[in-house]
Design a protein around this motif. Structure first.
Motif: not given
Length: 595
Positions: A225-235, A261-269
Motif C-alpha cells: 500500500s506504500y508503493a507508488r505508481w512507478k513501482e506498480f507500472r514496472a511490475l 487497475f481498470l485502465g491497466s486491464a485494457t488492451g488498447l494498443g
C-alpha cells in the motif's frame, strides 16, 4: 488391447458436467493412473481392485478451483487442507492480497499475515519458522511437493512479500522511503524468478486498512500500500509481457486507484494485463453498488479489449466476531486504536475512557465515510455471552434496555466480557435477487472464499456447494437464474482458463480431479456453521462447514481421497495426492505404486 484395463476407478451412471458449460450427460467414467481414460455410455471394465462409485442420480464434475485462499501457513502444517477438500475443492491458489511466504523471513511473514487475516501469530510464526527451508521459488515448490499435499496448489507471489524482502519491512512501510534503483531492479528480478518457476502472477493490495501484526511495526499498513505508481507500472509491465495475472484489492478510502487497475486491464494498443479485483458484492453499506460491477467489466473487456474479472462470493456474507476482534473495525481510526492494543486490560482501559467513546461514536455515525461494514448494531445479534440474558438479542436492543447509546452498550459488553461476547452480522449479499444477478454478469467470477483465514469470523469453505444449492433450489422457478452446467463452469473451467492453470475440466486425457455431488444433499444444511478444533494451530476452535450429504466423493489425481464423510487414512498424512500446478503447464498426476 487397452493397457489401462481394468480401470483403477470407475464412476457409473452419473450425470457428467465437463466444466465447459456444456449440458450434463449420463455417462460412465473410467480412470487409470490418475488420468480420465474413458467417458462413455458403455459399461467399463472392473477388476477386483477397482474402486467403483455408483453415481446414479448424482452429478459428476471437475473438482472446484478456489482462487482466493490464505492457506500459505496452514499448508505447511496441515497439507491435506481438509476443510476445502471435503467440499469438493481440488485446486487452491495461495499468495493472495499481496501476501506470500516466498521470500520474506518467518518473523516478517508472521507480521504480514496475522492481523489482516485474523490468524494466530504465534502459530503462523511457528509453522513458517519450522518449515521454511527455501530461498527461491523453485525451492519453495520443491518444499511444497515434499509434503503430503491434499489438493493441487497454484500460487501468486505477494507484492508485500517482495517489498519486505528487498527493502526490509521497516523501509517498506515508511511513506518517506522510496525504493532505490537497485531495489527496483531486485523486485523486478524476484518477480521474474517467481514467474519463471511457474507462479501464476502477483497479488497486491492498496487498501490501507489492512495492518501489520507484531511489536516492531504494529499497525502500519501492508507494504504494497506504500508503493507508488512507478513501482506498480514496472511490475505490471513484467506481468503483461509474460501474460500473467494480477490480483488486487483497491484503496477503499480514495477508490481512484480502481480507475488505474481498470485502465491497466485494457488492451488498447498493447497487451492487456489480466486483473482479478475484489470484490463484486451487494453490500449493505452501499445498497446501490451492485449495479456498477457488470457495466465496468463490460466496458473494460468490450470496447477496452481487456482481460478483467471481479471476484464474487456466491453466498450471503455472514461474519462473526469475538468482542471487537473483527477486521471491519480497521475501517475507522477509533477501531484501529482498539485493535492496536493486544493486551485485554490495556484495551479495556481505552474502551472505558469517555474521550475515546466520543471518538468511537463520531466515527461510527459518520454518514459519508468509506466503509464495507454498514455499522448498524441493530443488525448485530449476540450469539454467545456469559450473560445469558443478552443472548439472542441485538446490541441495539440491549442499549434500549439499558437506556444508553448503542455504541456505549457495545463497548460496555466488550469491557465486561471481552472475547466471550460473540455476535453475528451480515455484511453483503443479503438480497437474493441482487446476488443472483451479480453471479450472472459477464466479467464476474467466483472467488473471495478467504479459506484458511479469519478462522473465528467466517467459513466459506463450501462456496461451491452453496452456489449449487442455490442453483438447484431455483430449478423449479419459471426463470431460474443459472443452469447447473453454467454453475459448474463458473466453479471450475472458467477460473482455470482465466488463471491459466491446468485444472477445472473433466475430459478424456485430463488429470482426474473430480467431485461427485448428490443433489438430494443440497439442503439448508449447507448454510450452517459449526466449530471444530484445529490441531495444527494449537487446538484453536475455528468456524467450518459440514454438509457431508452433498459431497459423495472427492477425487484428486484419480485417487478417492474423501468419500461419504470420511477421508482416506493416508490423506494429508503419509501420501501426496495433489501437485504444484505451474502456469500454462499440463501437470501429470503424482505417481504412486500400483497394488
Amino acid at each position: 488391447m487397452n493397457e489401462y484395463l481394468p480401470y483403477d476407478t470407475v464412476l457409473t451412471g452419473g450425470t457428467v458436467y465437463d466444466g465447459s458449460g456444456g449440458l450434463g450427460v449420463v455417462r460412465n467414467v473410467g480412470i487409470s493412473d490418475g488420468i480420465v481414460r474413458a467417458i462413455t455410455t458403455e459399461p467399463l471394465a472392473v477388476g477386483p481392485s477397482t474402486d467403483v462409485i455408483d453415481a446414479t442420480g448424482q452429478w459428476v464434475m471437475p473438482g472446484f478451483v478456489d482462487v482466493h485462499t490464505h492457506y500459505d501457513a496452514e499448508v505447511l502444517v496441515g497439507p491435506g487442507l481438509t476443510e476445502s477438500v471435503r467440499h469438493g475443492v481440488t485446486t487452491v491458489l495461495l499468495g493472495n492480497c499481496s501476501l506470500s511466504t516466498l521470500y520474506s523471513t518467518p518473523v516478517d511473514i508472521a507480521d504480514l499475515f496475522s492481523r489482516v487475516e485474523a490468524l494466530p501469530r504465534e502459530h503462523v510464526l511457528k509453522a513458517v519458522d519450522a518449515h521454511k527451508t527455501w530461498t527461491n521459488p523453485n525451492e519453495y515448490i520443491d518444499a511444497l511437493e515434499r509434503l503430503p499435499l491434499g489438493p493441487n496448489i497454484a500460487a501468486l507471489v505477494g507484492h508485500s512479500d517482495l517489498r519486505a524482502h528487498v527493502m526490509g519491512l521497516d523501509r517498506a512501510t515508511d511513506h518517506s522511503q522510496k525504493p532505490t534503483r537497485e531495489e527496483f531492479s531486485a523486485m523486478a528480478d524476484a518477480l521474474t524468478t517467481a514467474l519463471d518457476a511457474g507462479l501464476l502472477g502477483m497479488s497486491t493490495m492498496t487498501n490501507p486498512w489492512d495492518k501489520l501484526d507484531g511489536d516492531r511495526y504494529r499497525s502500519r499498513s501492508l507494504p504494497s500500500s506504500y508503493a507508488r505508481w512507478k513501482e506498480f507500472r514496472a511490475l505490471h509491465k513484467i506481468l503483461r509481457r509474460r501474460g500473467r495475472l494480477l490480483q488486487s484489492i483497491p484503496n477503499l478510502n480514495t477508490k481512484y486507484d480502481m480507475i488505474f487497475f481498470l485502465g491497466s486491464a485494457t488492451g488498447l494498443g498493447r497487451t492487456p494485463l489480466k486483473i482479478s479485483l475484489l470484490a463484486a458484492a451487494d453490500a449493505k453499506a452501499s445498497p446501490w453498488i451492485h449495479h456498477i460491477f457488470g457495466p465496468l467489466a463490460q466496458l473494460v473487456n468490450g470496447p477496452g479489449r481487456g482481460q478483467f474479472r471481479w471476484q464474487h462470493l456466491p453466498t450471503t456474507f455472514d461474519v462473526y466476531s469475538d468482542g471487537i476482534d473483527l477486521v471491519v473495525f480497521e475501517e475507522f481510526g477509533s477501531g484501529r486504536a482498539a485493535l492496536h492494543l493486544r493486551e485485554e486490560l490495556g484495551r479495556n482501559d481505552l474502551l472505558s475512557d469517555e474521550a475515546y467513546r466520543r471518538w468511537f461514536r463520531a466515527d461510527f455515525e459518520k454518514k459519508f465515510s468509506s466503509r464495507v461494514w454498514h455499522r448498524d448494531f441493530a443488525d448485530a445479534q449476540i450469539t454467545e455471552c456469559p450473560d445469558a440474558s443478552v443472548v439472542g438479542k441485538n446490541i441495539a436492543e440491549v442499549a434500549a434496555e439499558r437506556g444508553i447509546h448503542v455504541v456505549d452498550a457495545f463497548l460496555d459488553l466488550v469491557v465486561e466480557h471481552g472475547r466471550k461476547l460473540r455476535w453475528h452480522t451480515t455484511i453483503a449479499n443479503h438480497r437474493r435477487k441482487q446476488m443472483d444477478k451479480l453471479i450472472t454478469r459477464p466479467g464476474v467470477t467466483v472467488g473471495f472464499s478467504d479459506a484458511g483465514a479469519h478462522l473465528r469470523n467466517m467459513a466459506f469453505y463450501n462456496f461451491g456447494i452453496r452456489l449449487l444449492h442455490r442453483v438447484h433450489g431455483a430449478r423449479g422457478d419459471r426463470r431460474p437464474f443459472m443452469s447447473v452446467e453454467n454453475a459448474v463452469y463458473k466453479l471450475s473451467g472458467e477460473l482455470a482458463e482465466f488463471y491459466g492453470v491446468d485444472a477445472g475440466h473433466l475430459r478424456v486425457g485430463d488429470r482426474a480431479d473430480v467431485v461427485v455431488i448428490d443433489p438430494a444433499g443440497l439442503d439448508d444444511e449447507v448454510l450452517a456453521y459449526r466449530e471444530e478444533t484445529m490441531p495444527e494451530f494449537g487446538g484453536l476452535s475455528r468456524m467450518v462447514n459440514r454438509n457431508d450429504q452433498a459431497v459423495t466423493a472427492t477425487l484428486i489425481a484419480g485417487r478417492i481421497v474423501y468419500r461419504e464423510g470420511e477421508f482416506a487414512p493416508w490423506f494429508g498424512v503419509s501420501e501426496r495426492a495433489g501437485s504444484f500446478l505451474r502456469a500454462g503447464t499440463t501437470t501429470a498426476p503424482h505417481p504412486r505404486e500400483r497394488v
